[in-house]
Design a protein around this motif. Structure first.
Motif, PDB file in Angstrom:
ATOM      1  N   GLU A 128      15.258 -18.168 -59.097  1.00  0.00           N
ATOM      2  CA  GLU A 128      15.851 -17.189 -58.509  1.00  0.00           C
ATOM      3  C   GLU A 128      16.861 -16.915 -57.486  1.00  0.00           C
ATOM      4  O   GLU A 128      17.383 -16.405 -56.848  1.00  0.00           O
ATOM      5  CB  GLU A 128      15.385 -15.809 -58.769  1.00  0.00           C
ATOM      6  N   GLY A 129      17.487 -18.104 -56.673  1.00  0.00           N
ATOM      7  CA  GLY A 129      18.315 -18.202 -55.652  1.00  0.00           C
ATOM      8  C   GLY A 129      17.711 -18.122 -55.015  1.00  0.00           C
ATOM      9  O   GLY A 129      18.238 -17.734 -53.207  1.00  0.00           O
ATOM     10  N   ASN A 130      16.000 -17.545 -54.166  1.00  0.00           N
ATOM     11  CA  ASN A 130      15.381 -17.382 -53.146  1.00  0.00           C
ATOM     12  C   ASN A 130      14.937 -18.372 -52.300  1.00  0.00           C
ATOM     13  O   ASN A 130      14.621 -19.321 -52.900  1.00  0.00           O
ATOM     14  CB  ASN A 130      14.488 -15.795 -53.794  1.00  0.00           C
ATOM     15  N   PHE A 131      15.127 -18.143 -51.752  1.00  0.00           N
ATOM     16  CA  PHE A 131      15.174 -19.246 -50.164  1.00  0.00           C
ATOM     17  C   PHE A 131      13.967 -18.611 -48.858  1.00  0.00           C
ATOM     18  O   PHE A 131      14.431 -17.087 -48.470  1.00  0.00           O
ATOM     19  CB  PHE A 131      16.038 -20.025 -49.386  1.00  0.00           C
ATOM     20  N   GLN A 132      12.887 -19.547 -48.535  1.00  0.00           N
ATOM     21  CA  GLN A 132      12.009 -18.739 -47.406  1.00  0.00           C
ATOM     22  C   GLN A 132      11.953 -19.678 -46.164  1.00  0.00           C
ATOM     23  O   GLN A 132      11.471 -20.498 -47.108  1.00  0.00           O
ATOM     24  CB  GLN A 132      10.973 -18.293 -47.516  1.00  0.00           C
ATOM     25  N   ILE A 133      12.280 -20.212 -44.960  1.00  0.00           N
ATOM     26  CA  ILE A 133      12.537 -21.005 -43.494  1.00  0.00           C
ATOM     27  C   ILE A 133      11.883 -20.596 -42.597  1.00  0.00           C
ATOM     28  O   ILE A 133      12.548 -19.886 -42.326  1.00  0.00           O
ATOM     29  CB  ILE A 133      13.581 -21.835 -44.461  1.00  0.00           C
ATOM     30  N   SER A 134      11.036 -21.569 -42.380  1.00  0.00           N
ATOM     31  CA  SER A 134      10.305 -20.836 -41.346  1.00  0.00           C
ATOM     32  C   SER A 134      10.607 -21.533 -39.931  1.00  0.00           C
ATOM     33  O   SER A 134      11.237 -24.047 -40.655  1.00  0.00           O
ATOM     34  CB  SER A 134       8.857 -21.333 -41.178  1.00  0.00           C
ATOM     35  N   THR A 135      11.120 -21.387 -39.294  1.00  0.00           N
ATOM     36  CA  THR A 135      11.951 -22.273 -37.843  1.00  0.00           C
ATOM     37  C   THR A 135      11.654 -21.525 -36.519  1.00  0.00           C
ATOM     38  O   THR A 135      11.059 -20.538 -36.057  1.00  0.00           O
ATOM     39  CB  THR A 135      13.359 -22.512 -37.905  1.00  0.00           C
ATOM     40  N   MET A 136      12.639 -22.313 -35.810  1.00  0.00           N
ATOM     41  CA  MET A 136      12.258 -21.652 -34.128  1.00  0.00           C
ATOM     42  C   MET A 136      14.082 -20.647 -33.517  1.00  0.00           C
ATOM     43  O   MET A 136      14.511 -21.549 -33.829  1.00  0.00           O
ATOM     44  CB  MET A 136      11.802 -22.419 -33.413  1.00  0.00           C
ATOM     45  N   GLN A 137      13.800 -19.433 -32.894  1.00  0.00           N
ATOM     46  CA  GLN A 137      15.275 -18.958 -32.502  1.00  0.00           C
ATOM     47  C   GLN A 137      15.524 -20.041 -31.764  1.00  0.00           C
ATOM     48  O   GLN A 137      15.050 -20.218 -30.691  1.00  0.00           O
ATOM     49  CB  GLN A 137      14.982 -17.534 -32.281  1.00  0.00           C
TER      50      GLN A 137
END
Length: 286
Positions: free
Chosen positions: A186-195
């Motif tokens: 569905e074109g959804n993305f979720q990325i964990s990173t650091m600010q």
């Protein structure tokens, strides 16, 4: 941040790395430009420079200082930095002024293709003790007609909490804070990173010499770099910025646009912050 990274992240090393990466990018010498257009563009550039000399009565001392500085820009490998900081924002405006989808921004000198690919949701490559505030970056990739773009690609890269980019400063893992992420059906993305943190562009080389001589500052506000793509659509290159940064209004690279400001909120997990930001891509020109 290791002592080695802090001590050895010189402008010359960073600049030469950017020059080498540009040479390897395949972007050099590929434009099919007519003799007439080269003559027109080069003539206007040279004419504008001569107009400045005549209007401002530039002295030989100033002329020779300019000549020495231009030589130093090349010796320090800082032409990619100079052009990306002070000229690319205008080229980007011309290249994307037809778009109906998301606003873009400059690529900058620190992009590296081929970052490791992961299916979303995913965590970007980082050190076990990576400093900073955890950031969950999520959203959806759609076309201008509102339809989801399944399996869209989101490339993300950014500086660390000390303002350094992997592969441009020593002491960092090769792909630190760089990754390629594949959205779901569905074109959804979720990325964990650091600010990331704000940072100054290198100031111990030719560009820093210009900044000091002109009385300017060298700061870029904290930002995320992205390239978002999907079959049949134009590639979107963007930088996204954080509200409240003191240099959002006077970015040395003149790359901040109101549409590129994020809206971080406390993360639902209770740790760090999260950002919801959707991308709308324009269909490719036929």
């Amino acid at each position: 941040m290791t002592a080695e990274t802090t001590a050895d992240a010189s402008a010359a090393k960073s600049g030469n790395a950017a020059t080498d990466r540009f040479r390897e990018s395949g972007k050099t010498g590929t434009a099919a430009v007519s003799i007439e257009r080269v003559s027109m563009l080069a003539g206007k550039l040279i004419g504008a420079a001569n107009d400045i000399v005549l209007q401002e009565r530039v002295s030989y001392e100033e002329y020779n200082a300019l000549k020495a500085w231009l030589i130093k820009v090349g010796e320090d490998g800082e032409w990619p930095l100079f052009l990306d900081v002070w000229l690319e924002h205008s080229v980007e405006d011309v290249a994307t002024d037809h778009r109906e989808g998301n606003k873009g921004s400059i690529e900058g000198p620190y992009y590296i293709p081929g970052a490791p690919s992961q299916q979303s949701p995913a965590t970007i490559a980082m050190r076990e003790d990576e400093h900073g505030t955890p950031l969950l970056f999520q959203g959806q990739v759609r076309s201008t007609d509102g339809s989801a773009l399944p399996n869209a690609t989101v490339e993300l890269w950014h500086a660390d909490s000390a303002g350094f980019y992997s592969q441009f400063a020593p002491g960092l893992p090769e792909w630190n804070l760089r990754g390629t992420f594949i959205a779901d059906g569905e074109g959804n993305f979720q990325i964990s990173t650091m600010q990331p943190a704000p940072y100054q562009i290198p100031t111990d080389g030719a560009c820093g010499q210009l900044i000091a001589a002109a009385g300017w500052h060298a700061w870029r506000p904290a930002h995320l770099h992205l390239k978002v793509s999907a079959p049949g659509h134009e590639l979107l290159t963007a930088q996204l910025y954080f509200p409240g940064d003191p240099h959002n209004n006077d970015d040395i690279a003149t790359a901040v646009k109101p549409e590129l400001l994020l809206d971080p909120k406390p993360a639902a997990s209770g740790t760090g912050v999260q950002v919801d930001y959707d991308f709308v891509l324009d269909p490719a020109k036929k």
